[in-house]
Design an enzyme around this catalytic site. Sequence first.
Site, PDB file in Angstrom:
ATOM      1  N   GLY A  14       0.855  -1.184   0.000  1.00 14.54           N
ATOM      2  CA  GLY A  14       0.000   0.000   0.000  1.00 14.54           C
ATOM      3  C   GLY A  14       0.886   1.227   0.000  1.00 14.54           C
ATOM      4  N   HIS A  69      -4.496   1.546   7.699  1.00 18.86           N
ATOM      5  CA  HIS A  69      -3.137   2.068   7.840  1.00 18.86           C
ATOM      6  C   HIS A  69      -2.923   3.228   6.857  1.00 18.86           C
ATOM      7  CE1 HIS A  69       1.357   1.604   8.304  1.00 18.86           C
ATOM      8  NE2 HIS A  69       1.285   2.229   7.140  1.00 18.86           N
ATOM      9  N   GLU A  70      -3.442   3.063   5.619  1.00 26.03           N
ATOM     10  CA  GLU A  70      -3.279   4.118   4.603  1.00 26.03           C
ATOM     11  C   GLU A  70      -4.150   5.328   4.914  1.00 26.03           C
ATOM     12  OE1 GLU A  70      -0.690   1.439   2.918  1.00 26.03           O
ATOM     13  OE2 GLU A  70      -0.827   3.618   2.874  1.00 26.03           O
ATOM     14  N   HIS A  99      -2.491   7.606   7.178  1.00 25.13           N
ATOM     15  CA  HIS A  99      -1.516   8.487   6.518  1.00 25.13           C
ATOM     16  C   HIS A  99      -2.193   9.754   5.996  1.00 25.13           C
ATOM     17  CE1 HIS A  99       2.261   6.329   6.621  1.00 25.13           C
ATOM     18  NE2 HIS A  99       1.732   5.233   6.094  1.00 25.13           N
ATOM     19  N   CYS A 142       5.784  -0.029   7.810  1.00 22.38           N
ATOM     20  CA  CYS A 142       5.444   1.189   7.061  1.00 22.38           C
ATOM     21  C   CYS A 142       6.641   1.602   6.208  1.00 22.38           C
ATOM     22  CB  CYS A 142       5.096   2.307   8.039  1.00 22.38           C
ATOM     23  SG  CYS A 142       4.605   3.831   7.219  1.00 22.38           S
ATOM     24  N   LEU A 143       6.368   1.942   4.962  1.00 21.63           N
ATOM     25  CA  LEU A 143       7.460   2.329   4.066  1.00 21.63           C
ATOM     26  C   LEU A 143       8.114   3.636   4.513  1.00 21.63           C
ATOM     27  CD1 LEU A 143       5.801   1.415   0.653  1.00 21.63           C
ATOM     28  CD2 LEU A 143       7.437   0.073   2.001  1.00 21.63           C
ATOM     29  N   GLN A 172       2.708  10.020   1.730  1.00 23.26           N
ATOM     30  CA  GLN A 172       4.064   9.480   1.898  1.00 23.26           C
ATOM     31  C   GLN A 172       5.019   9.959   0.809  1.00 23.26           C
ATOM     32  OE1 GLN A 172       2.265   5.326   2.461  1.00 23.26           O
ATOM     33  NE2 GLN A 172       4.155   5.209   3.643  1.00 23.26           N
TER      34      GLN A 172
HETATM   35  O1  LIG Z   1       1.656   2.501   4.023  1.00 21.49           O
HETATM   36  C1  LIG Z   1       2.732   1.909   3.935  1.00 21.49           C
HETATM   37  O2  LIG Z   1       3.770   2.355   4.416  1.00 21.49           O
HETATM   38  C2  LIG Z   1       2.766   0.530   3.267  1.00 21.49           C
HETATM   39  C3  LIG Z   1       2.490  -0.469   4.363  1.00 21.49           C
HETATM   40  C4  LIG Z   1       1.108  -0.978   4.195  1.00 21.49           C
HETATM   41  C5  LIG Z   1       0.740  -1.908   5.313  1.00 21.49           C
HETATM   42  C6  LIG Z   1       1.024  -1.621   6.647  1.00 21.49           C
HETATM   43  C7  LIG Z   1       0.637  -2.512   7.652  1.00 21.49           C
HETATM   44  C8  LIG Z   1      -0.002  -3.684   7.335  1.00 21.49           C
HETATM   45  C9  LIG Z   1      -0.270  -3.971   6.008  1.00 21.49           C
HETATM   46  C10 LIG Z   1       0.109  -3.081   5.003  1.00 21.49           C
HETATM   47  C11 LIG Z   1       3.562  -1.565   4.366  1.00 21.49           C
HETATM   48  O3  LIG Z   1       4.850  -1.054   4.379  1.00 21.49           O
HETATM   49  S1  LIG Z   1       3.584  -2.606   2.996  1.00 21.49           S
HETATM   50  C12 LIG Z   1       4.831  -3.753   3.600  1.00 21.49           C
HETATM   51  C13 LIG Z   1       4.094  -4.860   4.288  1.00 21.49           C
HETATM   52  C14 LIG Z   1       3.723  -5.947   3.511  1.00 21.49           C
HETATM   53  C15 LIG Z   1       2.971  -6.976   4.085  1.00 21.49           C
HETATM   54  C16 LIG Z   1       2.575  -6.918   5.421  1.00 21.49           C
HETATM   55  C17 LIG Z   1       2.942  -5.815   6.201  1.00 21.49           C
HETATM   56  C18 LIG Z   1       3.707  -4.780   5.630  1.00 21.49           C
HETATM   57 ZN   LIG Z   2       2.654   3.391   6.172  1.00 23.25          ZN
END
Ligand SMILES: O=C(O)C[C@@H](Cc1ccccc1)[C@H](O)SCc1ccccc1
Ligand SMILES: [Zn+2]
Length: 171
Positions: free
Chosen positions: A44, A132-133, A136, A90-91, A49
Amino acid sequence: LLPILNYPDPRLRTLAKPVKEVTAEIKTLITDMIETMYDAQGIGLAASQVDRHIQLIVMDLSEDKDSPRVFINPKVTPLVEEKQPYEEGCLSVPEVYDSVERPNKVRIEALDENGEKIDEEVEGLLAVCIQHEMDHLNGVIFVDYLSRLKQTRARDKVRKVVKIREKQGEQ
Ligand SMILES: O=C(O)C[C@@H](Cc1ccccc1)[C@H](O)SCc1ccccc1
Ligand SMILES: [Zn+2]
């Protein structure tokens, strides 16, 4: 590729504004965000971001990374009271993972990249990710839910990871 802001950059705290019209410029941003998300191994990415403060989220939970979803002006409504923990990352907070509790089933109302209405009930990882998004877009980062000590450790960790990545970039 678009540069991703790193915690604790204050720009990550900006409130995203609604998208009035899906212009060609926004369609280019959507393409760039999807490419940036894949490159960063994310599932996501919120426009906040990449320092664009509009209500735009891209996601792709597919195995083959070939079915990106776009949510414009999203509204998320919890459908259950009960919260479940999930190990989030989180990226914008690289290499930091910790447990966050969220409702496991939500309703998503949004527009897609063609301005068509989306109205879906989702659960599991999709529900976790969209919340989560959404955070943001509201200037909230998942570390905000953790203890002050863990927030300090997260800040130190990001500083270290960014330094290493900058060194790698220079070589
Ligand atoms: O928004 C972001 O930073 C991307 C996030 C999205 C996310 C956060 C928590 C749980 C699920 C998705 C992640 O960095 S994407 C990397 C990732 C992949 C699989 C599971 C958890 C995190
Ligand atoms: Zn994030």
